[in-house]
Design a protein around this motif. Structure first.
Motif, mmCIF file in Angstrom:
data_model
loop_
_atom_site.group_PDB
_atom_site.id
_atom_site.type_symbol
_atom_site.label_atom_id
_atom_site.label_comp_id
_atom_site.label_asym_id
_atom_site.label_seq_id
_atom_site.Cartn_x
_atom_site.Cartn_y
_atom_site.Cartn_z
ATOM 1 N N TYR A 558 4.711 4.178 7.508
ATOM 2 C CA TYR A 558 3.251 4.565 7.928
ATOM 3 C C TYR A 558 3.053 6.133 8.109
ATOM 4 O O TYR A 558 1.988 6.973 7.730
ATOM 5 C CB TYR A 558 3.067 4.093 9.267
ATOM 6 C CG TYR A 558 1.830 4.417 10.020
ATOM 7 C CD1 TYR A 558 0.577 3.759 9.737
ATOM 8 C CD2 TYR A 558 1.919 5.481 10.959
ATOM 9 C CE1 TYR A 558 -0.424 4.272 10.170
ATOM 10 C CE2 TYR A 558 0.671 5.979 11.474
ATOM 11 C CZ TYR A 558 -0.348 5.342 11.342
ATOM 12 O OH TYR A 558 -1.703 5.615 11.679
ATOM 13 N N TYR A 925 -6.866 1.989 12.305
ATOM 14 C CA TYR A 925 -6.959 1.932 10.997
ATOM 15 C C TYR A 925 -8.350 1.652 10.498
ATOM 16 O O TYR A 925 -8.708 2.463 9.422
ATOM 17 C CB TYR A 925 -6.136 0.656 10.571
ATOM 18 C CG TYR A 925 -4.652 0.706 10.961
ATOM 19 C CD1 TYR A 925 -4.024 1.771 11.220
ATOM 20 C CD2 TYR A 925 -4.098 -0.791 11.258
ATOM 21 C CE1 TYR A 925 -2.682 1.594 11.633
ATOM 22 C CE2 TYR A 925 -2.683 -0.905 11.352
ATOM 23 C CZ TYR A 925 -2.101 0.542 11.846
ATOM 24 O OH TYR A 925 -0.698 0.499 12.114
ATOM 25 N N PHE A 977 2.479 -0.142 8.772
ATOM 26 C CA PHE A 977 1.995 0.276 7.401
ATOM 27 C C PHE A 977 1.622 -1.162 6.705
ATOM 28 O O PHE A 977 0.647 -0.918 6.116
ATOM 29 C CB PHE A 977 3.282 0.947 6.557
ATOM 30 C CG PHE A 977 2.922 1.294 5.082
ATOM 31 C CD1 PHE A 977 1.824 1.957 4.831
ATOM 32 C CD2 PHE A 977 3.350 0.353 4.021
ATOM 33 C CE1 PHE A 977 1.608 2.282 3.430
ATOM 34 C CE2 PHE A 977 3.079 0.638 2.930
ATOM 35 C CZ PHE A 977 2.121 1.651 2.479
ATOM 36 N N LYS A 980 -1.643 -2.092 8.117
ATOM 37 C CA LYS A 980 -2.736 -1.299 7.743
ATOM 38 C C LYS A 980 -3.024 -1.563 6.198
ATOM 39 O O LYS A 980 -4.319 -1.707 5.874
ATOM 40 C CB LYS A 980 -2.341 0.183 7.638
ATOM 41 C CG LYS A 980 -3.343 1.230 7.235
ATOM 42 C CD LYS A 980 -2.879 2.456 7.074
ATOM 43 C CE LYS A 980 -4.111 3.479 6.427
ATOM 44 N NZ LYS A 980 -3.324 5.009 6.392
#
Length: 1221
Positions: A558, A925, A977, A980
Motif C-alpha cells: 500500500y 480509498y 492494498f 483498495k
C-alpha cells in the motif's frame, strides 16, 4: 507640474468622496459614543467601528465583512496620498486617513477579542452557536443579537479581516500592538483553517437559499479562508519592528486542503446554489485564491452566463431578497415559492465594480471600459452632487409579469441602501487604480495576483532510511546503499505525531484562556520540510507511515502504491521556498517471507534512481545532501511569553524529542510449550470464535437464485485465465489446522510483545490466519457470563496461539472494560487496554489483517485523513452513508470534525469493530479514487459504504463458491492494498472473477487471484445497446458464450444498484419529467411536480430528493429496473414534442415494471409453475433481471411497451427494438 497639480485635484476629490460616503458615519458614531460615556461612566471606551450603512438603519449594527470592505477605499486613498503628495498638507491627510483605517481594524479586533471564550469553544466544537459574531454594536463593540438569533458563523467574514489585515500590515501600517493580540490572531487562524469541512452561513448570511438557518459548505468561504491562510503565513504582525514572537504560523496542508475542496466545488457555490456572484471575489480581487487558469475561466463564464444583467449581477438563482414577490414580514421562504423569484432576482451593481478591479489587475482594458460604462449608466447622484452606487435594482410589482415573459427587458428601480457603502468603496478603489493614483502592486503588496503565473517544475527530494544495520545490509546485498536512522545524526528523524505535539503549543496563552492548536492532523506538506528548533535540525516521517495512528502504513504494498500519489501531490501543491523533502523509514516488517526486500520496493527504488517517477522529476539521495536545498522552517514560537528564562522551551524540546524507553519483558518466553493448537481448556471456556461472532455482515448466497446452466458452472470452475490479469492476490479459505502443523516460524520480536507469547508458526504473508473455529474436537460454547476471568487470564499467560489470545483479550475488553487489571504482573497494573495495544502491534507485525482491523476498532483508532476524505466525497456532490443496511445505515450529509465522524462510524457499526475500521479504510480509498479517477463516480450520487462491504463479500462468496461467513473471513484478511484494488475493480464496472489458484513459488500456498475479463457488458448506466449474439461463429462457440453470459446481467444490476449508479444526466432528465407530470410514485414515495418550483434542474438538492425515493427500494436489482423505467419516461417527454398532455398524470413506476414483467412472461411463454419458481426481488422474474437493457428482447423494450399501455398509446409491433442511443 501640470500632472502633479491634476493628481492633487483628483486626490482631493476622492478624499471628499470618501469623507462624505464613508468616514462621516465613523465621526457621527464617535459623537454618539461620547454621549454614551456621559450616561454610563462605568463602561470602558470602545474603539468604534465604521458603519456600513446609514445610521438610522439596523440601529447601529456593524458587520465585520462590510466594515472591512468599506475601509478598503480609505486604505487605498492613504496609499495614494503617500505616493502622490509631497506637501505637508498631503502628508497630514495621509496620516489622518491611515489612523481611520487603524481605528476600524482595531475596533473589529477589539470586538472579536471580547469573544475569546467563543473562539476557544468553537475550535473544539465547530458548533455554529459557538462562532464569533458576525456583527457588533458600532457604539460599544459588543454583540447586538444572541447566538441563536443570527447566522453568525461566516468564515468568509473572519477570513477577509485576516486577509486585509495582512495586506495592510505589508504596506507599513501598524495595527497590532501587543503579543496578546498576536496570540489572538494566531488562534483566529485556527478558527478558519478547517473551512474546507465547516458548513457556514456564507457571505449572504443565509446558508441554504431558503433561509431556514441551514449552514452549507460554501465555496466563497473556503476560497477566502485559503487566501487568508496563505497571506498571513510567516507574516510578522509588528512589521519591520517585530521578531520571532510576533510571527504567525500556518501549516501548509490546511491551505492545500481548502484548495483541493475549492477546486472540486467550482463553479458551484454550495448544495443549494448552482453558482454565486460572490465567487468573483474568490477568483479575483481580493482573494486571488485560484491558480488554475482553466478553473478561473470556467467559473467566470458560468457566473456571467447565469447571473449577469443590465443593472448588475444576481447574487444567485432564485434569490428572493427584496424582490416584489418576497414577503417582507418573514425572513425565510417556503420551498415552493422559490420558483416565483426566477427571472426577477434583484441585480447588484457591486459586482460591476469588482469586475472593473479584476480587469485592472489583469490588464483587460476592454473589460474595464465595458463595466465602467455599465456602472456609470446605473449610478445615482446624491443631493450633494456625489455619484453613489445603490445596493440593488429590483423589478417593480407592476412589471413583474412582463419580466417573467421577457427576462432583462423591463426597467428596474434602485432600492435598498443608497449609497451602499460596500459597493461605494469598491467603486472608489477601481477609480483610484484606473486613474493611476495607485497601482495593483500597492493594493496587493503580497503579490497574490500572480498566482496564475507559470511556476518552475518542482523537483522532489526522496530519502529512504533503514531502521537498523541488519536491514541496511539486506538492502546492500540488492545493490541499494541506504543510511540508518542513527547515521543521519545530528539530524533527528521523528514521527509526524511529534510535530503535531509541537504545533499544539502554538498560540497557547493561559492568561487569555487560549489552548492553541486543537487539531492533531499533520499533512504531507508539513512533513516535507526540515525544522530548526533551538539549534537542532528535525526531519519528520509522513503520517501515513505511522502505524500507531492507523494500520495502513504497515502494508508495504500500500505504501509503495501510495508513494507515487504523494510524489504527484507534492509536484502540484508545493509552494514553499526550496524543494520538498520526502522521507521514508524502512523497518524489518517491510521484508517479505524470505527476509528479502519486496520486488515492488526494489522496482520503485530503481525508478527513483532514474530521476523520474510517475512523470515527476525526483532526486534520490542522502539526507545530508539535501539540507541546503530543502525548505527549512524555524520553530520559534515555543518561548513562553510569561517566562523568558528559556526553561520552558528546554523542557518542551526535551519532552518531544526524547524517545520513550523500550518496555522490558514482563513474561518469560516458555519454550517448553510446543502445542500451537487451540487448547481444549480454551475451547471449554466457551468464548472460542467470539471475535467472529461479533461481526454483523450477513450474506447468504444460498438465498439468491443461481442462473448458471451446468455448462456455465463447469466453465466457471475450469476457466483459469482471461485476456487481462490484475496483480491483486487475495487470501483464500485456509483451515486453521494447517497452521497448527506448520513448521515455519517467525523471528522473536524482542520486547515489543512482552505480555503475549509468540506463536511460532505465524509468518507475515504466506500464512494469514482467518478467525475460524478449530477443527479438532467438539466446540462447547458455554454461556459467556459463566466464564471465569481468572481462568482466562491464566490461559492467556500460557497461550501461544494468536486467535486464542485475541478471543480472550476481546472477551475481557468487552465484559470487564479496558482498564480492568489483569494481574499479569505482580506489583504493577496491567490493564486490558495495554494487552490490546500489544495484540494490535503483534497482528500488524504478523500481517494478520483480520485481527489488525478488529483490534484497531476496539482501540477506536481513527485514520488521519478521515475528515478530508469525507469532505472530498461530499463536495463532489456525493452523499455518504455508513453502517450495514438495511437497519444500521447513517447518512452523512455535510462535513464534520474528524472525531465526530469517527464517533458516528463506530456508533453505526455497533459492536462490529472490524467493519468500523474497514469503513474508515474504504472512505479513504474512495476519496483517493474520486480525486484521481472521477469517471468512476460520474453516475453515482449516494455512496453506501456498508452496502459496498456487503457486495464485496457477495462477490468473494460467488467467486470462491463458499458461504457468506467464509467470504467475510477472506475479505477481512485482505491487506489494505488488496482491499483498495478490490474496491477499484468493483467501481470500474468491469467483469472480474476471483479464483483459487496454485503457485509453485509460494510453496503450495493457496491464494486467490483476481482476473479481469475484457469488458463485454454495457449496462443502462453506460447508455449503450446490449451486444448481439448473432455473429458468424460455430454453434459451440455461441452456446458457450450464452452460458458464459447467463447470470451476468442480474449480477450487473445488483452491482450497479448497490453502488447507486444511474445514467449520466439522469437527474436533470427526471426534473424535466416532473415538470410535465403531476408526480412520480416509487413504492410508497411520491415525487411531486412542484419540486421543480423549489429547486433548479442542476441543483444538488433535487438529485438528493430523487435518490431518497430510489433508496426506499431495498433490492438493488429492482432499483435498477426502476431507474430504467424512469429513463424511458424521461426520454418520452424529451422527444414527444409536447404533444402529450401529462399535467394530471401520476406515474406509478412500480406498476410499469410489473406490467413489463407480465409482457415478458407472456412473450417467452413461461408456464405458471416456472413463473412461481423464478420469482426474484419484488416478484419480478429473475430472467427479466438477467436481460440486457437494449435489443429486440431487452428489458427496456418491455418497459417501453408497458409505458405505451399505461398511457393508452397506439399499439405498436411486438417486434419493437429499443436502442439505447
Amino acid at each position: 507640474m501640470k500632472d502633479k497639480a491634476l493628481n492633487d485635484l483628483r486626490l482631493d476629490y476622492y478624499e471628499h468622496l470618501v469623507k462624505e460616503c464613508i468616514l462621516r458615519y465613523q465621526e457621527e458614531l464617535a459623537q454618539e459614543e461620547l454621549a454614551q460615556e456621559e450616561l454610563a461612566q462605568e463602561e470602558l471606551a470602545q474603539e468604534e467601528l465604521a458603519q456600513e450603512e446609514h445610521p438610522y438603519c439596523n440601529k447601529n449594527h456593524s458587520w465585520v465583512r462590510d466594515n472591512v470592505y468599506c475601509i478598503l477605499c480609505v486604505w487605498g486613498l492613504t496609499l495614494a496620498f503617500r505616493k502622490m503628495s509631497d506637501s505637508e498638507e498631503g502628508k497630514s491627510k495621509a496620516y489622518q486617513l491611515e489612523k481611520a483605517v487603524v481605528k476600524t481594524m482595531r475596533g473589529l479586533l477589539r470586538s472579536m477579542q471580547m469573544q475569546t471564550e467563543k473562539l476557544e469553544q468553537f475550535k473544539r466544537s465547530q458548533n455554529p452557536l459557538d462562532a464569533l459574531h458576525a456583527k457588533y454594536s458600532s457604539i460599544s463593540g459588543k454583540p447586538v443579537v444572541g447566538d441563536k438569533e443570527w447566522g453568525h458563523l461566516q468564515i468568509d467574514a473572519t477570513s477577509i479581516f485576516l486577509l486585509t489585515l495582512s495586506q495592510m500590515i505589508s504596506t507599513g501600517i501598524d495595527i497590532i500592538f501587543t503579543l496578546d493580540e498576536v496570540v489572538f490572531i494566531q488562534n483566529m487562524v485556527f478558527y478558519i483553517e478547517t473551512a474546507y469541512r465547516t458548513p457556514d452561513y456564507g457571505i449572504w448570511e443565509r446558508g441554504d437559499k431558503t433561509n431556514h438557518g441551514l449552514p452549507e459548505l460554501n465555496a466563497s468561504s473556503i476560497g477566502l479562508a485559503k487566501a487568508a491562510l496563505e497571506a498571513i503565513n510567516q507574516l510578522d504582525l509588528f512589521g519591520s519592528r517585530g521578531g520571532p514572537a510576533s510571527v504567525i504560523h500556518v501549516l501548509p496542508d490546511e491551505a492545500y486542503q481548502c484548495q483541493a475542496i475549492l477546486y472540486s466545488m467550482l463553479p458551484r457555490e454550495s448544495i443549494s446554489k448552482e453558482t454565486d456572484a460572490a465567487l468573483l471575489t474568490v477568483i479575483g480581487f481580493p482573494a486571488f485564491a485560484v491558480d488554475d487558469p482553466e478553473i478561473i475561466a470556467k467559473t467566470r463564464k458560468t457566473v456571467m452566463e447565469k447571473l449577469e444583467g443590465s443593472y448588475g449581477y444576481k447574487r444567485f438563482l432564485r434569490d428572493g431578497y427584496k424582490t416584489a414577490r418576497e414577503d417582507p414580514h418573514r425572513l425565510h421562504y417556503e420551498p415552493w415559492e422559490l420558483m416565483a423569484f426566477e427571472n426577477i432576482e434583484c441585480q447588484w451593481p457591486l459586482f460591476f465594480a469588482f469586475l472593473i478591479l479584476d480587469g485592472l489587475f489583469n490588464n483587460r482594458a476592454d473589460e474595464v471600459a465595458k463595466y465602467q460604462k455599465m456602472l456609470e449608466d446605473i449610478m445615482l447622484v446624491s443631493e450633494e452632487g456625489i455619484p453613489v452606487v445603490p445596493e440593488l435594482y429590483t423589478v417593480p410589482i407592476e412589471l413583474v409579469e412582463k419580466e417573467y415573459d421577457r427576462p432583462n427587458s423591463q426597467k428596474r428601480v434602485a432600492t435598498g441602501r443608497i449609497p451602499h457603502m460596500w459597493s461605494q468603496s469598491v467603486y472608489i478603489l477601481g477609480q483610484l487604480m484606473a486613474e493611476g493614483l495607485i497601482s495593483p502592486g500597492e493594493l496587493d503588496p503580497l503579490n497574490r495576483r500572480h498566482v496564475t503565473d507559470t511556476k518552475p517544475d518542482i523537483v522532489v527530494q526522496v530519502v529512504v532510511l533503514c531502521e537498523d544495520v541488519h536491514l541496511k545490509n539486506k538492502m546492500l546485498t540488492h545493490g541499494v546503499d541506504l543510511q540508518t536512522v542513527q547515521e543521519v545524526a545530528p539530524i533527528y528523524i521523528l514521527h509526524s505525531s511529534v510535530l503535531s505535539k509541537i504545533y499544539s503549543l502554538l498560540g497557547k496563552n493561559k492568561r487569555l484562556g487560549l489552548s492553541g492548536r486543537s487539531s492533531n492532523e499533520i499533512g504531507l506538506l508539513a512533513t516535507s520540510r526540515l525544522y530548526m528548533l533551538a539549534g537542532r535540525m528535525l526531519a519528520f516521517i509522513p503520517q501515513v507511515v505511522d502505524a500507531k495512528q492507523f494500520y495502513l502504513g504497515m502494508d508495504v504494498e500500500y505504501l509503495i502504491d501510495d508513494f507515487t500519489t504523494k510524489i504527484d501531490m507534492l509536484r502540484c501543491s508545493w509552494k514553499g521556498i526550496g524543494r520538498p523533502l520526502l522521507i521514508y523509514n524502512l523497518t524489518r516488517k517491510a521484508l517479505d517471507n524470505y527476509q528479502s526486500p519486496p520486488k515492488s520496493l526494489m522496482v520503485t527504488i530503481k525508478k527513483l534512481q532514474s530521476g523520474f517517477i510517475g512523470g515527476t522529476r525526483v532526486i534520490f539521495g542522502r539526507l545530508a545532501d539535501f539540507q541546503h536545498t530543502s525548505c527549512v522552517t524555524q520553530l520559534s514560537f515555543l518561548k513562553n511569553v510569561d517566562d523568558q528564562s528559556g526553561k520552558y522551551e528546554k523542557a518542551v524540546i526535551d519532552k518531544v524529542i526524547s524517545m520513550p524507553p523500550a518496555r522490558s519483558s514482563r513474561l518469560s518466553f516458555e519454550s517448553h510449550i510446543t502445542s500451537r493448537r487451540v487448547t481444549n481448556a480454551f475451547i471449554n471456556l466457551g468464548i472460542t470464535g467470539i471475535i467472529r461472532r461479533s461481526r454483523s455482515i450477513n450474506i447468504n448466497p444460498d438465498e439468491q437464485p443461481d442462473l448458471l446452466s451446468p455448462l456455465a458452472q463447469r466453465r466457471r470452475n475450469s476457466i483459469k485465465s482471461f485476456a487481462e490479469t490484475s496483480v491483486l492476490s487475495l487470501p483464500s479459505k485456509v483451515d486453521l489446522s494447517a497452521f497448527a502443523d506448520s513448521s515455519q516460524s517467525v523471528e522473536n520480536y524482542g520486547n515489543v510483545f512482552h505480555h503475549l507469547q509468540d506463536e511460532e508458526d505465524i509468518s507475515s504473508e504466506n500464512n494469514r490466519q482467518t478467525p475460524r473455529h478449530s477443527q479438532q474436537g467438539a466446540i462447547k460454547n458455554l454461556p459467556e457470563d459463566t466464564t471465569d476471568e481468572v481462568q482466562l487470564v491464566e490461559q492467556l499467560k500460557g497461550s501461544r496461539n494468536l486467535m486464542e489470545q485475541a478471543d480472550i483479550i476481546h472477551y475481557l475488553f468487552i465484559h470487564k472494560g479496558p482498564y480492568w487489571d489483569t494481574g499479569l504482573e505482580e506489583g504493577n497494573l496491567v490493564p486490558v487496554i495495554d494487552l490490546l495495544k500489544e495484540l494490535y502491534d503483534k497482528a500488524n507485525s504478523c500481517k494478520q489483517w483480520w485481527l489488525v482491523r478488529h483490534t484497531a476498532g476496539l482501540l477506536k483508532k481513527r485514520i488521519g485523513d478521515l475528515a478530508l476524505a469525507v469532505t472530498d466525497l461530499l463536495v463532489r456532490q456525493k452523499q455518504l452513508s455508513v453502517g450495514l443496511p438495511p437497519d444500521n445505515e447513517v447518512i452523512i450529509e455535510s462535513p464534520q470534525r474528524p472525531d465526530d465522524l469517527a464517533s458516528l462510524i463506530f456508533k453505526a457499526c455497533g459492536s462490529d469493530y472490524s467493519v468500523a475500521s474497514l469503513t474508515q479504510e474504504l472512505l479513504v480509498y474512495l476519496a483517493i479514487y474520486i480525486r484521481t479517477e472521477p469517471r468512476l463516480f460520474e453516475d453515482m450520487l449516494r455512496i453506501r459504504v456498508g452496502l459496498i462491504i456487503q457486495v464485496m463479500v457477495a462477490e468473494l462468496s460467488r467467486s470462491l463458491d463458499c458461504s457468506g461467513e467464509e467470504a467475510t473471513d477472506s475479505l477481512m484478511n485482505l491487506s489494505p492494498f488488496e482491499m483498495k484494488m478490490l474496491l477499484y475493480h468493483m467501481l470500474s464496472g468491469e467483469e472480474f472473477s476471483v479464483e483459487d489458484d496454485m503457485f509453485p513459488e509460494t510453496l503450495g500456498e493457496a491464494i486467490l487471484v483476481m482476473r479481469l475479463r475484457k469488458p463485454t457488458l454495457k449496462g443502462i448506466t453506460d447508455m449503450a445497446m446490449g451486444g448481439s449474439l448473432h455473429e458468424y461463429r460455430s454453434e459451440d462457440e455461441i452456446v458457450e458464450e450464452i452460458a458464459e453470459r447467463q447470470g451476468q446481467w442480474l449480477r450487473r444490476r445488483r452491482l450497479d444498484g448497490s453502488l447507486n449508479r444511474v445514467p449520466v444526466g439522469f437527474y436533470p432528465q427526471v426534473w424535466e419529467l416532473l415538470r410535465r407530470c403531476r408526480s412520480l410514485i416509487i413504492k410508497d414515495v411520491k415525487l411531486f411536480g412542484s419540486l421543480t418550483h423549489e429547486m433548479t434542474k442542476q441543483e444538488f438538492k433535487f438529485a438528493l430528493q430523487v435518490e431518497v425515493a430510489l433508496n426506499s427500494i431495498p433490492q438493488p436489482e429492482y432499483r435498477q429496473l426502476l431507474v430504467e423505467a424512469m429513463l424511458v419516461l424521461s426520454l418520452l417527454v424529451e422527444h414527444d414534442g409536447g404533444r402529450l398532455d401529462l399535467t394530471d398524470m401520476d406515474f406509478e413506476v412500480d406498476k410499469i415494471i410489473s406490467e413489463a414483467n407480465r409482457i415478458f412472461i407472456r412473450d417467452v411463454g413461461m408456464p405458471g409453475d416456472i413463473v412461481e419458481k423464478t420469482k426474484g426481488a419484488a416478484n419480478i422474474c429473475i430472467y427479466l433481471y438477467d436481460t440486457a437493457p437494449g435489443g429486440l428482447h431487452g428489458s427496456m423494450t418491455y418497459i417501453v411497451r408497458a409505458v405505451a399501455k399505461t398511457l393508452n398509446l397506439p399499439a405498436t409491433s411486438s417486434n419493437a427494438n429499443c436502442l439505447i442511443l
